[in-house]
Scaffold this active site. Structure first.
Site, PDB file in Angstrom:
ATOM      1  N   LYS A  56       9.054  -6.819   1.496  1.00 44.08           N
ATOM      2  CA  LYS A  56       7.787  -6.407   2.105  1.00 44.08           C
ATOM      3  C   LYS A  56       6.773  -7.569   2.173  1.00 44.08           C
ATOM      4  CE  LYS A  56       8.373  -1.535   0.821  1.00 44.08           C
ATOM      5  NZ  LYS A  56       7.754  -0.340   0.166  1.00 44.08           N
ATOM      6  N   TYR A 115       8.514   4.838   8.600  1.00 37.74           N
ATOM      7  CA  TYR A 115       7.999   5.676   7.517  1.00 37.74           C
ATOM      8  C   TYR A 115       7.536   7.051   8.033  1.00 37.74           C
ATOM      9  CZ  TYR A 115       8.209   2.187   3.751  1.00 37.74           C
ATOM     10  OH  TYR A 115       8.636   1.309   2.772  1.00 37.74           O
ATOM     11  N   ASN A 131       4.747  -2.956  -3.078  1.00 31.81           N
ATOM     12  CA  ASN A 131       5.772  -2.958  -4.122  1.00 31.81           C
ATOM     13  C   ASN A 131       7.023  -3.761  -3.760  1.00 31.81           C
ATOM     14  OD1 ASN A 131       6.861  -1.193  -2.306  1.00 31.81           O
ATOM     15  ND2 ASN A 131       6.923   0.573  -3.676  1.00 31.81           N
ATOM     16  N   HIS A 151      11.907  -2.451  -0.113  1.00 33.55           N
ATOM     17  CA  HIS A 151      12.369  -1.122   0.310  1.00 33.55           C
ATOM     18  C   HIS A 151      13.879  -1.084   0.208  1.00 33.55           C
ATOM     19  CE1 HIS A 151      13.554   2.309   2.762  1.00 33.55           C
ATOM     20  NE2 HIS A 151      14.386   1.489   3.378  1.00 33.55           N
ATOM     21  N   GLU A 190      18.625   3.391   9.501  1.00 32.85           N
ATOM     22  CA  GLU A 190      17.724   2.237   9.348  1.00 32.85           C
ATOM     23  C   GLU A 190      18.415   0.940   9.791  1.00 32.85           C
ATOM     24  OE1 GLU A 190      16.452   2.569   5.244  1.00 32.85           O
ATOM     25  OE2 GLU A 190      15.356   4.415   5.656  1.00 32.85           O
TER      26      GLU A 190
HETATM   27  P1  ATP Z   1      10.741   2.761  -0.047  1.00 35.71           P
HETATM   28  O1  ATP Z   1      10.953   3.957   0.872  1.00 35.71           O
HETATM   29  O2  ATP Z   1       9.737   1.761   0.499  1.00 35.71           O
HETATM   30  O3  ATP Z   1      12.028   2.150  -0.477  1.00 35.71           O
HETATM   31  P2  ATP Z   1      10.465   4.530  -2.307  1.00 35.71           P
HETATM   32  O4  ATP Z   1      11.617   5.263  -1.708  1.00 35.71           O
HETATM   33  O5  ATP Z   1      10.558   4.054  -3.720  1.00 35.71           O
HETATM   34  O6  ATP Z   1      10.060   3.292  -1.406  1.00 35.71           O
HETATM   35  P3  ATP Z   1       8.686   6.461  -1.075  1.00 35.71           P
HETATM   36  O7  ATP Z   1       8.225   7.688  -1.768  1.00 35.71           O
HETATM   37  O8  ATP Z   1       9.716   6.576   0.002  1.00 35.71           O
HETATM   38  O9  ATP Z   1       9.147   5.419  -2.222  1.00 35.71           O
HETATM   39  O10 ATP Z   1       7.379   5.737  -0.503  1.00 35.71           O
HETATM   40  C1  ATP Z   1       7.503   4.774   0.535  1.00 35.71           C
HETATM   41  C2  ATP Z   1       6.500   3.679   0.274  1.00 35.71           C
HETATM   42  O11 ATP Z   1       5.194   4.188   0.428  1.00 35.71           O
HETATM   43  C3  ATP Z   1       6.516   3.104  -1.146  1.00 35.71           C
HETATM   44  O12 ATP Z   1       7.513   2.136  -1.368  1.00 35.71           O
HETATM   45  C4  ATP Z   1       5.141   2.500  -1.225  1.00 35.71           C
HETATM   46  O13 ATP Z   1       5.072   1.246  -0.528  1.00 35.71           O
HETATM   47  C5  ATP Z   1       4.305   3.539  -0.473  1.00 35.71           C
HETATM   48  N1  ATP Z   1       3.759   4.558  -1.372  1.00 35.71           N
HETATM   49  C6  ATP Z   1       4.427   5.547  -2.015  1.00 35.71           C
HETATM   50  N2  ATP Z   1       3.600   6.310  -2.757  1.00 35.71           N
HETATM   51  C7  ATP Z   1       2.362   5.781  -2.586  1.00 35.71           C
HETATM   52  C8  ATP Z   1       1.059   6.096  -3.088  1.00 35.71           C
HETATM   53  N3  ATP Z   1       0.865   7.137  -3.897  1.00 35.71           N
HETATM   54  N4  ATP Z   1       0.030   5.319  -2.703  1.00 35.71           N
HETATM   55  C9  ATP Z   1       0.194   4.278  -1.865  1.00 35.71           C
HETATM   56  N5  ATP Z   1       1.398   3.916  -1.331  1.00 35.71           N
HETATM   57  C10 ATP Z   1       2.463   4.645  -1.707  1.00 35.71           C
HETATM   58 MG    MG Z   2      11.658   5.858   0.348  1.00 32.76          MG
END
Ligand code: ATP
Ligand code: MG
Length: 140
Positions: free
Chosen positions: A11, A51, A114, A117, A128
Protein backbone atom coordinates in the site's frame (compact mmCIF):
# COMPACT_ATOMS: atom_id res chain seq x y z
CA UNK A 1 -2.52 -28.66 0.88
CA UNK A 2 -2.42 -27.28 -2.61
CA UNK A 3 -0.37 -24.75 -4.50
CA UNK A 4 -2.45 -21.57 -4.60
CA UNK A 5 -2.17 -18.08 -6.01
CA UNK A 6 -3.19 -14.98 -4.11
CA UNK A 7 -3.29 -11.26 -4.81
CA UNK A 8 -1.26 -8.80 -2.76
CA UNK A 9 -0.87 -5.03 -2.62
CA UNK A 10 1.96 -3.10 -1.02
CA UNK A 11 0.00 0.00 0.00
CA UNK A 12 1.01 3.69 -0.43
CA UNK A 13 2.24 4.15 3.15
CA UNK A 14 4.84 1.45 2.48
CA UNK A 15 5.92 2.43 -1.05
CA UNK A 16 6.31 6.02 0.21
CA UNK A 17 8.79 4.81 2.84
CA UNK A 18 10.72 2.60 0.36
CA UNK A 19 9.64 -0.60 2.11
CA UNK A 20 8.88 -2.68 -1.01
CA UNK A 21 12.05 -4.74 -0.71
CA UNK A 22 11.69 -5.34 3.02
CA UNK A 23 8.07 -6.43 2.63
CA UNK A 24 8.99 -8.69 -0.28
CA UNK A 25 11.68 -10.27 1.90
CA UNK A 26 9.04 -11.15 4.52
CA UNK A 27 6.72 -12.57 1.83
CA UNK A 28 9.51 -14.66 0.31
CA UNK A 29 10.71 -15.69 3.76
CA UNK A 30 7.24 -17.11 4.42
CA UNK A 31 7.65 -19.37 1.38
CA UNK A 32 5.67 -17.29 -1.11
CA UNK A 33 6.99 -16.76 -4.66
CA UNK A 34 6.30 -13.38 -6.29
CA UNK A 35 5.28 -14.57 -9.74
CA UNK A 36 4.04 -11.18 -11.00
CA UNK A 37 4.59 -7.65 -9.75
CA UNK A 38 4.12 -4.09 -11.01
CA UNK A 39 4.06 -0.61 -9.55
CA UNK A 40 0.93 1.34 -10.48
CA UNK A 41 -1.07 4.42 -9.57
CA UNK A 42 -4.63 3.29 -8.83
CA UNK A 43 -7.44 5.47 -10.11
CA UNK A 44 -10.32 6.41 -7.83
CA UNK A 45 -12.47 3.99 -9.83
CA UNK A 46 -9.93 1.18 -9.30
CA UNK A 47 -9.91 1.73 -5.55
CA UNK A 48 -13.70 2.06 -5.26
CA UNK A 49 -14.16 -1.15 -7.25
CA UNK A 50 -11.48 -2.98 -5.32
CA UNK A 51 -12.93 -2.13 -1.89
CA UNK A 52 -16.62 -2.09 -3.00
CA UNK A 53 -17.43 -4.64 -0.29
CA UNK A 54 -16.71 -1.88 2.26
CA UNK A 55 -18.68 0.92 0.55
CA UNK A 56 -21.22 1.25 3.38
CA UNK A 57 -18.52 1.43 6.07
CA UNK A 58 -17.78 4.86 7.62
CA UNK A 59 -14.11 4.65 6.62
CA UNK A 60 -14.74 3.91 2.92
CA UNK A 61 -14.11 7.45 1.59
CA UNK A 62 -10.89 7.85 3.54
CA UNK A 63 -9.74 4.36 2.55
CA UNK A 64 -10.20 5.18 -1.14
CA UNK A 65 -8.36 8.51 -0.71
CA UNK A 66 -5.52 6.66 1.03
CA UNK A 67 -5.23 3.96 -1.65
CA UNK A 68 -4.85 6.60 -4.38
CA UNK A 69 -2.56 8.88 -2.33
CA UNK A 70 0.53 7.33 -3.92
CA UNK A 71 1.74 4.42 -5.95
CA UNK A 72 1.08 0.84 -4.95
CA UNK A 73 2.79 -2.42 -5.90
CA UNK A 74 0.35 -5.09 -7.05
CA UNK A 75 1.55 -8.68 -6.90
CA UNK A 76 0.57 -12.28 -7.48
CA UNK A 77 2.00 -14.66 -4.88
CA UNK A 78 2.20 -18.41 -5.34
CA UNK A 79 2.90 -21.23 -2.92
CA UNK A 80 1.51 -23.97 -0.68
CA UNK A 81 -1.63 -22.63 0.98
CA UNK A 82 -0.69 -19.16 -0.30
CA UNK A 83 -3.90 -17.37 0.69
CA UNK A 84 -3.69 -18.27 4.39
CA UNK A 85 0.12 -18.04 4.51
CA UNK A 86 -0.04 -14.51 3.13
CA UNK A 87 -2.75 -13.47 5.61
CA UNK A 88 -0.57 -14.87 8.41
CA UNK A 89 2.56 -13.00 7.35
CA UNK A 90 0.55 -9.76 6.93
CA UNK A 91 -0.89 -9.97 10.44
CA UNK A 92 -4.10 -8.50 11.86
CA UNK A 93 -5.77 -5.53 10.14
CA UNK A 94 -5.00 -3.29 13.11
CA UNK A 95 -1.21 -3.26 13.67
CA UNK A 96 -1.84 -2.99 17.41
CA UNK A 97 -3.34 -6.50 17.26
CA UNK A 98 -0.80 -7.97 14.84
CA UNK A 99 1.70 -10.62 15.94
CA UNK A 100 5.43 -9.92 16.25
CA UNK A 101 7.32 -10.35 13.00
CA UNK A 102 4.31 -9.75 10.75
CA UNK A 103 4.31 -7.10 8.01
CA UNK A 104 1.69 -4.97 9.74
CA UNK A 105 3.27 -5.22 13.21
CA UNK A 106 6.66 -4.32 11.76
CA UNK A 107 5.69 -1.59 9.30
CA UNK A 108 2.06 -0.39 9.48
CA UNK A 109 1.33 3.17 10.56
CA UNK A 110 -2.35 2.72 11.52
CA UNK A 111 -5.41 0.51 11.01
CA UNK A 112 -5.92 2.30 7.66
CA UNK A 113 -2.31 2.77 6.52
CA UNK A 114 -1.49 -0.86 7.19
CA UNK A 115 1.09 -1.47 4.46
CA UNK A 116 -0.34 -4.58 2.80
CA UNK A 117 -3.44 -6.21 1.35
CA UNK A 118 -3.98 -9.92 0.82
CA UNK A 119 -6.96 -11.73 -0.68
CA UNK A 120 -9.23 -13.36 1.90
CA UNK A 121 -10.49 -16.33 -0.18
CA UNK A 122 -9.68 -18.32 -3.31
CA UNK A 123 -12.69 -16.81 -5.04
CA UNK A 124 -11.61 -13.23 -4.27
CA UNK A 125 -7.99 -14.01 -5.17
CA UNK A 126 -9.07 -15.06 -8.67
CA UNK A 127 -11.25 -11.95 -9.11
CA UNK A 128 -8.55 -9.57 -7.83
CA UNK A 129 -5.76 -11.15 -9.92
CA UNK A 130 -7.89 -10.92 -13.09
CA UNK A 131 -8.71 -7.27 -12.36
CA UNK A 132 -5.06 -6.17 -12.24
CA UNK A 133 -3.16 -8.68 -14.40
CA UNK A 134 -3.47 -10.13 -17.88
CA UNK A 135 -2.98 -13.88 -18.15
CA UNK A 136 0.18 -13.24 -20.17
CA UNK A 137 1.75 -11.46 -17.17
CA UNK A 138 1.50 -14.54 -14.96
CA UNK A 139 4.49 -16.77 -15.44
CA UNK A 140 4.75 -19.16 -12.52
P1 ATP B 1 -7.21 -5.91 3.23
O1 ATP B 1 -8.58 -6.19 2.63
O2 ATP B 1 -6.66 -4.56 2.83
O3 ATP B 1 -6.27 -7.04 3.01
P2 ATP B 1 -8.15 -6.79 5.81
O4 ATP B 1 -8.81 -7.89 5.05
O5 ATP B 1 -7.22 -7.13 6.93
O6 ATP B 1 -7.38 -5.82 4.82
P3 ATP B 1 -10.67 -5.37 5.81
O7 ATP B 1 -11.66 -5.48 6.91
O8 ATP B 1 -10.95 -6.05 4.51
O9 ATP B 1 -9.24 -5.81 6.42
O10 ATP B 1 -10.44 -3.80 5.57
C1 ATP B 1 -9.87 -3.35 4.35
C2 ATP B 1 -8.96 -2.19 4.66
O11 ATP B 1 -9.72 -1.10 5.11
C3 ATP B 1 -7.95 -2.44 5.79
O12 ATP B 1 -6.80 -3.14 5.39
C4 ATP B 1 -7.62 -1.03 6.19
O13 ATP B 1 -6.71 -0.41 5.27
C5 ATP B 1 -8.99 -0.35 6.06
N1 ATP B 1 -9.73 -0.39 7.33
C6 ATP B 1 -10.31 -1.46 7.92
N2 ATP B 1 -10.92 -1.12 9.07
C7 ATP B 1 -10.72 0.21 9.22
C8 ATP B 1 -11.09 1.18 10.21
N3 ATP B 1 -11.82 0.84 11.27
N4 ATP B 1 -10.69 2.45 10.03
C9 ATP B 1 -9.97 2.83 8.95
N5 ATP B 1 -9.59 1.98 7.95
C10 ATP B 1 -9.94 0.69 8.10
MG1 MG C 1 -10.04 -7.53 3.33
Amino acid sequence: MAIERTFSIIKPDATRRNLTGKINALLEGAGLSIIAQKRIQMTRENAETFYAVHKERPFFGELVDFMISGTVVVQVLEGENAIAVNRDVMGATNPKDAAEGTIRKTFAESIEANSAHGSDSAENAAIEIAYFFAGSELVG
